[in-house]
Design an enzyme around this catalytic site. Structure first.
Site, short mmCIF file in Angstrom:
data_model
loop_
_atom_site.label_atom_id
_atom_site.label_comp_id
_atom_site.label_asym_id
_atom_site.label_seq_id
_atom_site.Cartn_x
_atom_site.Cartn_y
_atom_site.Cartn_z
N LYS A 149 -2.02 -1.47 -3.87
CA LYS A 149 -2.89 -0.18 -3.91
C LYS A 149 -2.05 1.00 -3.96
O LYS A 149 -1.24 1.00 -3.32
CB LYS A 149 -3.77 -0.25 -2.79
N LYS A 151 1.22 9.80 5.78
CA LYS A 151 1.42 8.48 6.12
C LYS A 151 2.77 7.76 5.96
O LYS A 151 2.78 6.68 5.53
CB LYS A 151 0.18 7.48 5.97
N ARG A 171 -10.97 9.84 2.00
CA ARG A 171 -10.68 10.44 3.02
C ARG A 171 -11.82 11.43 3.26
O ARG A 171 -12.24 11.68 4.41
CB ARG A 171 -9.17 11.07 3.16
N LYS A 229 0.97 -1.18 0.02
CA LYS A 229 -0.07 0.14 0.16
C LYS A 229 1.04 1.04 0.11
O LYS A 229 1.69 1.50 0.92
CB LYS A 229 -0.89 -0.05 1.33
N SER A 267 -9.97 5.82 -4.91
CA SER A 267 -11.10 6.66 -4.94
C SER A 267 -10.43 7.91 -5.99
O SER A 267 -11.37 8.39 -6.75
CB SER A 267 -11.31 7.43 -3.59
N1 LIG Z 1 -8.08 1.51 3.29
C1 LIG Z 1 -9.11 1.86 2.14
C2 LIG Z 1 -8.49 3.00 1.44
O1 LIG Z 1 -7.54 3.71 1.95
C3 LIG Z 1 -9.23 3.20 -0.01
C4 LIG Z 1 -8.41 4.26 -0.55
C5 LIG Z 1 -9.40 4.93 -1.82
O2 LIG Z 1 -10.21 4.36 -2.20
O3 LIG Z 1 -8.88 5.90 -2.15
#
Ligand SMILES: NCC(=O)CCC(=O)O
Ligand SMILES: [Mg+2]
Length: 336
Positions: free
Chosen positions: A260, A229, A215, A205, A286
């Site tokens: 991710k 982070k 967020r 990640k 997202s």
């Molecule tokens: N722990 C899940 C996420 O951080 C999702 C991030 C995203 O969809 O931007």
């Protein structure tokens, strides 16, 4: 692999021959995207009959548990194998030690039960991380300098994962990037008798700027207050480190691993799949979703075609499944 040119060059070989008709294009298609590849992230909020739009994620809503359960039935009927659940709790439930994360009657735990009641065949993947529950929006417990404490956080993640498994989660998905937490969670699950609860590790990640709209969705952006982070998520410049992370999490007991974000990191997906050959997932996050939606809304890109192409890219890179906010729309498109 080297491509043999012994058959001779043009005109013996005309690659356009096989592209000339639909049947031959289908016969030589190397990858298929199906609903079995799709995991739908969902946001659950408090209350009853609540449906809240998320400004930076058109078409995605926070749903209260009653509406979420109904939606879960619909998703199961579309053939979507699993959803990934993200809770949005009120400010009064947030604290420095994130106690709400493992409340057996907390929002996430109650949502798991409701989804499993409504659609038992739908796999429920839960987020193991403390950011929805901390006042500062970091994924763990911090010291007085704001540094996220690894081992202290890991202990709470174990309580959280157990609470989720107790509530009926099929797959717990630690997204926090603490070292050693997969082993600790695995041991906790084994001790609690949850021997068949899977762990999907967010193993690679990255500390990405593409998470911004998420967020907003979970309301942690304000709490994070411009913080980052970097001390636990990976540097976008790194690739070997992702293999190291994935290998460790597998050794500690992860059943599935995730890369991710997604599209900007497909090179990582390919390396992980080639070198580790285990169930590999990627998250079209997202920000990726938001960029696409902005272009669709402006008429700059064709929604159905680009959505399908973007998801196929994950399959081509070697992903076994894709977490995507397009999962529902894509499933509808595939079913038609
Ligand atoms: N722990 C899940 C996420 O951080 C999702 C991030 C995203 O969809 O931007
Ligand atoms: Mg790790």
């Amino acid at each position: 692999m080297t491509i043999s040119l012994t058959r001779g060059a043009f005109p013996n070989t005309r690659l356009r021959r096989m592209r000339a008709q639909d049947f031959s294009r289908r016969l030589m298609r190397e990858n298929q995207l199906s609903v079995n590849d799709l995991i739908y992230p969902m946001f659950v909020c408090e209350g009853h009959n609540q449906r809240e739009r998320i400004g930076s994620m058109p078409g995605i809503e926070r749903l209260s548990i009653d509406l979420l359960a109904k939606e879960a039935k619909l998703l199961a009927s579309l053939g979507i194998p699993a959803i990934a659940l993200f809770p949005v709790v009120g400010a009064e439930k947030k604290s420095l030690l994130a106690e709400e994360a493992y409340n057996p009657n907390g929002l996430a735990q109650n949502a798991i039960k409701a989804i499993k009641d409504a659609a038992p065949e739908l796999g429920v993947i839960t987020d193991v991380a403390l950011d929805p529950y901390t006042t500062h929006g970091q994924d763990g417990i911090i010291d007085d300098k704001g540094y996220v404490l690894n081992d202290r956080t890991s202990e709470i993640l174990c309580l959280q994962a157990k609470a989720q498994a107790d509530a009926g989660a099929d797959i717990v998905a630690p997204s926090d990037m603490m070292d050693g937490r997969i082993g600790a969670i695995r041991q906790t699950l084994e001790s609690a008798g949850h021997i068949n609860t899977c762990i999907l590790s967010y193993a690679a990640k990255y500390a990405s700027a593409y998470y911004g709209p998420f967020r907003d969705a979970v309301g942690s952006a304000g709490n994070l207050g411009g913080g980052n982070k970097y001390t636990y998520q990976m540097d976008p410049a790194n690739s070997n480190e992702a293999l190291h992370e994935c290998a460790l999490d597998l050794a500690e007991g992860a059943d599935m691993i995730m890369v991710k974000p997604g599209m900007p990191y497909l090179d990582i997906v390919r390396r992980v799949k080639d070198e580790l050959a285990v169930p590999t997932y990627a998250y079209q996050v997202s920000g990726e979703y938001a960029m696409h939606c902005a272009a669709f809304e402006n008429g700059w890109l064709d929604k159905d075609a680009v959505m399908a192409e973007s998801l196929m890219a994950f399959k081509r890179a070697g992903a076994d499944g894709i977490l995507s906010y397009f999962a529902k729309d894509m499933a509808i498109l595939l079913n038609n």
